[in-house]
Motif scaffolding. Sequence first.
Motif, short mmCIF file in Angstrom:
data_model
loop_
_atom_site.label_atom_id
_atom_site.label_comp_id
_atom_site.label_asym_id
_atom_site.label_seq_id
_atom_site.Cartn_x
_atom_site.Cartn_y
_atom_site.Cartn_z
N UNK A 74 0.83 -1.21 0.00
CA UNK A 74 0.00 0.00 0.00
C UNK A 74 0.86 1.26 0.00
N UNK A 75 1.99 1.19 0.69
CA UNK A 75 2.93 2.32 0.65
C UNK A 75 3.47 2.52 -0.75
N UNK A 83 2.00 1.58 -3.52
CA UNK A 83 0.90 2.08 -4.36
C UNK A 83 0.73 3.57 -4.18
N UNK A 84 0.83 4.04 -2.96
CA UNK A 84 0.77 5.48 -2.71
C UNK A 84 1.91 6.20 -3.41
N UNK A 85 3.10 5.60 -3.39
CA UNK A 85 4.23 6.19 -4.09
C UNK A 85 4.02 6.26 -5.58
N UNK A 86 3.43 5.20 -6.15
CA UNK A 86 3.15 5.20 -7.59
C UNK A 86 2.16 6.30 -7.93
N UNK A 87 1.14 6.48 -7.10
CA UNK A 87 0.11 7.47 -7.36
C UNK A 87 0.62 8.90 -7.30
N UNK A 88 1.63 9.15 -6.47
CA UNK A 88 2.17 10.51 -6.37
C UNK A 88 3.45 10.69 -7.17
N UNK A 121 11.63 1.57 -2.95
CA UNK A 121 11.02 1.78 -1.65
C UNK A 121 11.89 1.08 -0.62
N UNK A 122 12.15 1.75 0.49
CA UNK A 122 12.99 1.14 1.54
C UNK A 122 12.14 0.35 2.51
N UNK A 123 12.60 -0.86 2.84
CA UNK A 123 11.94 -1.65 3.87
C UNK A 123 12.09 -0.91 5.19
N UNK A 124 11.13 -1.10 6.08
CA UNK A 124 11.12 -0.34 7.32
C UNK A 124 11.03 -1.27 8.52
N UNK A 125 11.95 -1.09 9.45
CA UNK A 125 11.93 -1.86 10.69
C UNK A 125 10.64 -1.67 11.47
N UNK A 126 10.11 -0.43 11.58
CA UNK A 126 8.85 -0.24 12.29
C UNK A 126 7.66 -0.99 11.67
N UNK A 159 9.54 -0.54 -6.38
CA UNK A 159 8.16 -0.21 -6.05
C UNK A 159 7.20 -1.15 -6.78
N UNK A 160 7.52 -1.47 -8.03
CA UNK A 160 6.64 -2.35 -8.81
C UNK A 160 6.50 -3.71 -8.12
#
Length: 137
Positions: A30-31, A33-38, A44-49, A98-99
């Motif tokens: 979903x992150x 997808x948001x990046x693609x839309x904007x 995209x970097x993986x996130x520990x949180x 991202x893809x």
Amino acid sequence: MPVLCAVGRPLPLTTWLAVPFLFSTAVLGLTGLGGVLVGAPGHLALSGPVFGAGVAVGVAASGTVEWTAAWQRGWLRWPYLVCVLVLGLLLDGVRVPVVAAVCLGVPVTALLVAQYFLERRRTAALAEAGAAPASRC
């Protein structure tokens, strides 16, 4: 008074093992997808949180697991979740296309949403029939 309340059918062990990864994959998709839309960059970097949130969902769901042996509740439950968290910390900052994130994460999100509605329908049908499983509250 318990903080976590398990209602509904027990969760199979194999499903529970996948929960942290499915949650993290859905969030990443979903992150992305948001990046693609904007029009964000192609990685995209993986996130520990995000992995930490997946572990939190695993902790919340662990009360509903149908453990196949008594030792698993203590010896599999916590070490497994700690290993997933450590893996997330080790992978923090690793860049993925991202893809790939969208192509994997969006179907996982759809699967999780569909599963939610299926379980909700099953529980409502059981309650209506008077055969709803007892709450562990």
